[in-house]
Motif scaffolding. Structure first.
Motif, PDB file in Angstrom:
ATOM      1  N   PRO A  39     -11.366 -56.429 -37.589  1.00 35.97           N
ATOM      2  CA  PRO A  39     -12.049 -55.249 -38.114  1.00 35.97           C
ATOM      3  C   PRO A  39     -13.477 -55.184 -37.569  1.00 35.97           C
ATOM      4  N   ILE A  66      -5.799 -44.803 -38.352  1.00 35.72           N
ATOM      5  CA  ILE A  66      -6.504 -46.021 -38.730  1.00 35.72           C
ATOM      6  C   ILE A  66      -6.398 -46.167 -40.240  1.00 35.72           C
ATOM      7  N   TYR A  67      -5.884 -47.307 -40.682  1.00 35.90           N
ATOM      8  CA  TYR A  67      -5.702 -47.471 -42.120  1.00 35.90           C
ATOM      9  C   TYR A  67      -6.521 -48.618 -42.696  1.00 35.90           C
ATOM     10  N   ALA A  68      -6.948 -48.376 -43.915  1.00 34.02           N
ATOM     11  CA  ALA A  68      -7.660 -49.328 -44.763  1.00 34.02           C
ATOM     12  C   ALA A  68      -7.131 -49.056 -46.161  1.00 34.02           C
ATOM     13  N   PRO A  72      -4.862 -43.126 -44.596  1.00 35.31           N
ATOM     14  CA  PRO A  72      -5.280 -43.385 -43.215  1.00 35.31           C
ATOM     15  C   PRO A  72      -6.041 -42.180 -42.671  1.00 35.31           C
ATOM     16  N   THR A  92     -13.149 -49.503 -34.666  1.00 30.95           N
ATOM     17  CA  THR A  92     -12.737 -49.794 -36.039  1.00 30.95           C
ATOM     18  C   THR A  92     -13.958 -50.168 -36.857  1.00 30.95           C
ATOM     19  N   ASP A  96     -11.363 -51.528 -42.052  1.00 32.16           N
ATOM     20  CA  ASP A  96     -10.067 -51.149 -41.473  1.00 32.16           C
ATOM     21  C   ASP A  96      -9.146 -52.364 -41.369  1.00 32.16           C
ATOM     22  N   ARG A  97      -7.838 -52.109 -41.459  1.00 34.13           N
ATOM     23  CA  ARG A  97      -6.855 -53.190 -41.424  1.00 34.13           C
ATOM     24  C   ARG A  97      -5.832 -53.049 -40.305  1.00 34.13           C
ATOM     25  N   ILE A  99      -3.968 -50.105 -37.041  1.00 31.97           N
ATOM     26  CA  ILE A  99      -3.900 -48.820 -36.344  1.00 31.97           C
ATOM     27  C   ILE A  99      -2.460 -48.586 -35.929  1.00 31.97           C
TER      28      ILE A  99
END
Length: 135
Positions: A39, A66-68, A72, A92, A96-97, A99
């Motif tokens: 990240p 892009i997810y957190a 997303p 990122t 963020d965790r 993509i």
């Protein structure tokens, strides 16, 4: 002793034949650098459209989901052609965790058979960060 030499020779010849007959793996369609991004990293993505509906495309873009925590966010990436590969970068943030990417040109989409092209973000030890595999 003579028997051991014969067995070793047969084994060696068998390994050489198996290696020469082994099916060669095709080059990866997708890669990223760094290979184990964390990240906050800026990640370079590379895409080889050969064998896809985008093989003859004059231009290709990517959408990076892009997810957190929470929803997303989608980010459009403009890709540049370098030899046979299309390349671009995605930034990122620390929260963020992971993509998930898809590539497109006009109405033609390449999304890895609806699985997307996945980049898991990693912790300091090189393991998927907490929540990376949940995306």
């Amino acid at each position: 002793m003579k028997k051991n030499i014969i067995v070793s020779s047969v084994l060696l010849v068998s390994l050489i034949v198996m290696h020469s007959c082994a099916k060669k793996q095709p080059p990866a369609k997708f890669s990223c650098f760094p290979e184990k991004p964390m990240p906050g990293d800026t990640i370079t993505v590379r895409f080889d459209p050969d064998g896809t509906g985008l093989a003859a495309a004059a231009s290709i873009e990517a959408v990076a989901y892009i997810y957190a925590k929470g929803q997303p966010k989608a980010e459009s990436l403009i890709l540049q052609k370098i030899e046979n590969l299309w390349s671009g970068a995605v930034e990122t943030k620390k929260e963020d965790r992971g993509i998930i990417l898809k590539f497109l040109s006009g109405r033609t989409v390449e999304n890895n058979q609806k699985k997307g092209y996945i980049i898991l973000l990693n912790d300091q030890n090189g393991n998927p960060a907490a929540g990376a595999e949940a995306g």
